[in-house]
Scaffold this active site. Structure first.
Site, PDB file in Angstrom:
ATOM      1  N   ASP A  70      -1.941  -8.262   3.811  1.00  0.00           N
ATOM      2  CA  ASP A  70      -0.785  -8.639   4.452  1.00  0.00           C
ATOM      3  C   ASP A  70      -0.512 -10.110   3.871  1.00  0.00           C
ATOM      4  O   ASP A  70      -1.260 -10.693   3.936  1.00  0.00           O
ATOM      5  CB  ASP A  70      -0.831  -8.653   6.060  1.00  0.00           C
ATOM      6  CG  ASP A  70       0.238  -8.476   6.779  1.00  0.00           C
ATOM      7  OD1 ASP A  70       1.282  -7.730   6.456  1.00  0.00           O
ATOM      8  OD2 ASP A  70       0.548  -9.442   7.626  1.00  0.00           O
ATOM      9  N   LYS A 178       1.330 -15.176 -12.952  1.00  0.00           N
ATOM     10  CA  LYS A 178       1.564 -15.200 -11.568  1.00  0.00           C
ATOM     11  C   LYS A 178      -0.058 -14.730 -11.006  1.00  0.00           C
ATOM     12  O   LYS A 178      -0.484 -15.452 -10.065  1.00  0.00           O
ATOM     13  CB  LYS A 178       2.362 -14.186 -11.060  1.00  0.00           C
ATOM     14  CG  LYS A 178       2.551 -14.131  -9.621  1.00  0.00           C
ATOM     15  CD  LYS A 178       3.589 -13.054  -9.526  1.00  0.00           C
ATOM     16  CE  LYS A 178       3.359 -12.653  -7.666  1.00  0.00           C
ATOM     17  NZ  LYS A 178       4.616 -11.787  -7.433  1.00  0.00           N
TER      18      LYS A 178
END
Length: 199
Positions: A70, A178
């Site tokens: 999450d 990234k």
């Protein structure tokens, strides 16, 4: 082979997880790969709470080890919002563009030095025997004034990581660049270290 279900059908997220947790003999599947339907209410008020809800539901539904993430963005000028509501910031079925537009509107008039924030990721891994391993990752940066770049997803086009000195957003770099600095990348590296100690 160890079967692990990833409690997501987000292709970007799944690829990042598979690449980071390259344990020999582990095979990763999405919920849809296994024909499993798992869509629990993510009603916790923390990233860890929501990751746990998703991981436990996937574990029960698939009957094998499960991993859930999450994550979201916390903006200091908005007292940490959108936070756990990042994916639904502009509404239950909002698109990335709609969420980004709402964030920019909320930050209208906020000066550069106060546009600080961070991406946060929490991972919960539930092993075959039901034991849990939790890992966290963050990345600090600033929120821009308009979307830049097309490589990322979510709030990536608005987020300028401190590592790039405000020159590029997370949507203006390759997936490899990234992963090397991202909140989920950092959480995955911590999770890999913790699981390596257990293996």
């Amino acid at each position: 082979m160890k079967k692990v279900v990833i409690a997501s059908n987000n292709a970007h997220k799944v690829e990042e997880i598979k690449t980071a947790l390259d344990f020999g003999g582990w095979e990763f599947y999405t919920l849809s790969d296994l024909g499993v339907v798992s869509d629990p209410d993510e009603d916790a008020d923390t990233f860890e709470g929501n990751a746990r809800i998703k991981a436990r539901a996937a574990y029960e539904a698939a009957g094998c080890a499960a991993l859930a993430d999450d994550s979201g963005i916390e903006v200091d000028a908005l007292d940490g919002a959108p936070g756990v509501h990042s994916a639904r910031y502009a509404g239950a079925h909002a698109s990335d563009d709609e969420n980004n537009e709402k964030l920019l509107a909320a930050l209208e008039g906020v000066p550069d030095e106060k546009r600080t924030g961070r991406f946060v990721s929490t991972l919960v891994f539930v092993d075959d025997d039901g034991t849990e391993t939790v890992a966290y990752g963050t990345i600090e940066g600033k929120i821009g004034y308009a979307p830049q770049g097309s490589e990322g997803f979510g709030y990536d086009p608005l987020f300028y990581p401190d590592q790039f000195d405000g020159a590029r957003t997370l949507a203006q770099v390759s997936q490899a660049e990234k992963n090397a600095i991202s909140h989920r990348g950092n959480a995955l590296r911590e999770l890999k270290a913790k699981l390596t100690d257990k293996l």
